[in-house]
Write a protein that holds these residues in place. Structure first.
Motif, short mmCIF file in Angstrom:
data_model
loop_
_atom_site.label_atom_id
_atom_site.label_comp_id
_atom_site.label_asym_id
_atom_site.label_seq_id
_atom_site.Cartn_x
_atom_site.Cartn_y
_atom_site.Cartn_z
N LEU A 150 8.57 -7.73 6.84
CA LEU A 150 8.43 -7.47 7.72
C LEU A 150 5.99 -6.87 7.13
CD1 LEU A 150 7.61 -7.76 11.14
CD2 LEU A 150 9.05 -5.89 10.86
N ALA A 151 6.87 -6.30 6.61
CA ALA A 151 5.89 -5.54 6.12
C ALA A 151 4.69 -5.81 5.41
CB ALA A 151 5.81 -4.02 4.85
N THR A 152 5.34 -6.84 4.44
CA THR A 152 4.26 -8.12 3.34
C THR A 152 3.95 -8.91 4.51
OG1 THR A 152 5.97 -7.99 1.81
CG2 THR A 152 4.21 -9.68 1.74
N TYR A 153 4.84 -9.43 5.63
CA TYR A 153 3.86 -10.31 6.65
C TYR A 153 2.34 -9.78 6.95
CZ TYR A 153 3.56 -12.24 11.27
OH TYR A 153 2.34 -12.84 12.12
N MET A 154 2.66 -8.08 7.74
CA MET A 154 1.59 -7.15 8.64
C MET A 154 0.23 -7.80 8.08
SD MET A 154 2.99 -7.40 11.58
CE MET A 154 1.92 -6.12 12.23
N THR A 155 0.40 -7.00 6.27
CA THR A 155 -0.37 -6.41 5.81
C THR A 155 -1.61 -6.91 4.83
OG1 THR A 155 1.15 -5.92 3.74
CG2 THR A 155 0.27 -4.00 5.51
N GLY A 156 -0.63 -8.75 4.70
CA GLY A 156 -0.70 -10.33 3.78
C GLY A 156 -0.63 -9.16 2.57
N HIS A 157 -0.07 -8.54 2.21
CA HIS A 157 0.21 -7.90 0.63
C HIS A 157 1.01 -8.03 -0.07
CE1 HIS A 157 -4.01 -6.68 0.24
NE2 HIS A 157 -3.96 -6.08 1.45
N LYS A 158 1.42 -7.77 -0.88
CA LYS A 158 3.60 -7.43 -1.53
C LYS A 158 3.96 -6.58 -1.40
CE LYS A 158 7.53 -8.79 -3.52
NZ LYS A 158 8.24 -9.89 -2.28
N VAL A 159 5.38 -5.80 -0.44
CA VAL A 159 5.44 -4.86 -0.36
C VAL A 159 7.23 -4.31 -0.95
CG1 VAL A 159 6.42 -3.24 1.48
CG2 VAL A 159 3.87 -4.42 1.68
N GLU A 160 7.37 -3.86 -1.83
CA GLU A 160 8.25 -4.12 -2.59
C GLU A 160 9.55 -3.40 -2.27
OE1 GLU A 160 7.24 -3.92 -7.06
OE2 GLU A 160 5.90 -5.18 -6.86
N ASP A 161 8.86 -1.85 -1.67
CA ASP A 161 9.92 -1.10 -1.60
C ASP A 161 9.39 0.20 -0.46
OD1 ASP A 161 11.42 0.98 -0.03
OD2 ASP A 161 12.31 0.86 -2.82
N LEU A 162 9.46 -0.36 0.86
CA LEU A 162 8.36 0.11 2.02
C LEU A 162 8.89 1.51 2.49
CD1 LEU A 162 6.18 0.07 4.69
CD2 LEU A 162 7.78 -0.37 5.99
N THR A 163 10.28 2.04 2.04
CA THR A 163 10.95 3.71 2.69
C THR A 163 11.06 4.21 1.45
OG1 THR A 163 13.49 1.74 2.39
CG2 THR A 163 11.41 2.03 4.39
N SER A 164 10.61 4.17 -0.07
CA SER A 164 11.57 4.42 -1.05
C SER A 164 10.25 6.11 -0.54
CB SER A 164 10.58 3.89 -1.76
OG SER A 164 10.80 5.14 -3.07
N GLY A 165 10.92 7.56 -0.84
CA GLY A 165 10.10 8.97 -0.85
C GLY A 165 9.38 9.05 -1.86
N PHE A 166 9.73 8.72 -3.22
CA PHE A 166 9.12 8.58 -4.36
C PHE A 166 8.38 8.15 -4.40
CE2 PHE A 166 10.14 9.02 -9.06
CZ PHE A 166 9.93 10.22 -9.41
N ARG A 167 6.34 9.02 -4.73
CA ARG A 167 5.61 8.37 -4.52
C ARG A 167 4.59 9.40 -4.54
NH1 ARG A 167 4.86 5.77 0.82
NH2 ARG A 167 6.46 4.72 0.17
N VAL A 168 3.59 8.72 -5.08
CA VAL A 168 2.22 9.65 -5.52
C VAL A 168 0.91 8.92 -4.97
CG1 VAL A 168 2.15 8.31 -7.72
CG2 VAL A 168 1.51 10.87 -7.74
N ALA A 169 0.26 10.51 -4.56
CA ALA A 169 -0.71 9.67 -3.80
C ALA A 169 -2.31 10.89 -3.86
CB ALA A 169 -0.94 9.53 -2.33
N ARG A 170 -3.44 10.16 -3.73
CA ARG A 170 -4.34 10.58 -3.59
C ARG A 170 -4.19 11.96 -2.62
NH1 ARG A 170 -7.12 10.11 -8.35
NH2 ARG A 170 -6.83 7.67 -9.04
N ALA A 171 -4.17 13.82 -2.65
CA ALA A 171 -3.96 14.58 -2.01
C ALA A 171 -5.67 13.81 -0.78
CB ALA A 171 -4.53 15.69 -2.26
N LYS A 172 -6.18 13.77 -0.69
CA LYS A 172 -7.37 13.99 -0.06
C LYS A 172 -6.86 12.40 0.86
CE LYS A 172 -12.11 13.76 1.50
NZ LYS A 172 -13.99 13.35 0.42
#
Length: 301
Positions: free
Chosen positions: A133-155
């Motif tokens: 569903l997330a792939t359909y909504m965004t138009g981008h391949k979503v491999e794991d929507l609910t994984s809690g292991f992630r890294v992001a730019r803080a700002k």
């Protein structure tokens, strides 16, 4: 990296698994800080986290996984935030790979669980539905929507703190928010081990809650893409029933009118929701600009 990386670990009654997680972190990297958010634990989680190089934030009662994530993100000093679980599912040796991917130019890197990493068949099927569903909504391949292991730019992550729920669906919300804002999102394959101890997810209670994630995905990204297909169903039923009644009794019936009206109402709901979503993200962006032009991001004391 040690001058910019903050590792945030939400923990609730993870006394037995947390020491091994912390040992693994310090053996593979030297972050600026490690923050353990004790979400109202009733065991010795806070004591297990109390060691040199670890900052412990304690909640007086359980506020939820998402609330712990937000508390850690507000307190973090690093320009890069890495989130991982305290139950031993996430391997700290994967941290360098996630960071390497981030520094290729992405804003959010999610550790996508490889096949066989799901805790149960039911949860694996549910995640496949979410990903589709997330792939359909965004138009981008979503491999794991609910994984809690992630890294992001803080700002950029802090831009969406007000949108994040206090419960277990913070990964879904943050991922869709990054997509909605036009930030760069990618995935890095990981293997999630079976958790130590008892899961805090209730199959009945959280199963119903996770069903709401389906609708939340739509409202977070583009509600019209969700509501428009839903409006087509009563429209087609109305057309089919009208064709049937016209050929059999030669008139337009109340049931056809009801189906056509339902289709129009669902479509209009999606249209209004789309406008609200745009205003919501505009307000979030304005608030973040205000913080950046002032004294900076507020931190927990």
């Amino acid at each position: 990296m040690r001058d910019s990386l903050s590792i945030i670990i939400p923990a609730k009654n993870e006394q037995s698994s947390l020491p091994g997680v912390l040992d693994g972190i310090f053996s593979c990297c030297t972050p600026l800080e490690v923050i353990v958010v004790d979400d109202g634990s009733t065991d010795g989680t806070a004591s297990a986290a109390s060691r040199e190089g670890v900052k412990v934030i304690r909640h007086p009662y359980s506020k939820g996984n998402g609330a712990a994530i937000k508390a850690g993100a507000r307190a973090a000093k690093g320009k890069t935030l890495l989130f991982m679980d305290a139950d031993g599912q996430h391997d700290p040796r994967d941290i360098p790979r996630l960071l390497e991917k981030l520094y290729e130019g992405y804003d959010l890197v999610v550790g996508a669980r490889a096949k066989g990493s799901q805790a149960s068949i039911g949860r694996g099927v549910a995640n496949k539905v979410y990903n589709w569903l997330a792939t359909y909504m965004t138009g981008h391949k979503v491999e794991d929507l609910t994984s809690g292991f992630r890294v992001a730019r803080a700002k950029k992550f802090r831009e969406f703190l007000s949108l994040l729920p206090n419960g277990f669906s913070y990964p879904t919300t943050s991922t869709m928010a990054f997509f909605r804002a036009g930030y760069s999102v990618t995935y890095e394959k990981i293997h999630a081990s079976r958790r130590e101890g008892k899961s805090h997810i209730s199959p009945l209670k959280d199963g119903l809650r996770f069903l709401l994630i389906i609708f939340k995905i739509g409202t977070l990204y583009s509600p019209l893409k969700l509501f428009f297909p839903l409006s087509v169903l009563p429209l087609l039923l109305g057309l089919g029933y009208y064709a049937f009644t016209y050929m059999t009794v030669g008139r337009f019936t109340n049931m056809s009118a009801l189906l056509f009206t339902t289709a129009i109402l669902i479509f209009l709901m999606g249209l209004v929701s789309e406008q609200i979503t745009q205003l919501m993200y505009k307000e979030v962006g304005s608030e973040d600009d205000g913080r950046d032009s002032g004294k900076g991001t507020e931190s927990l004391k």
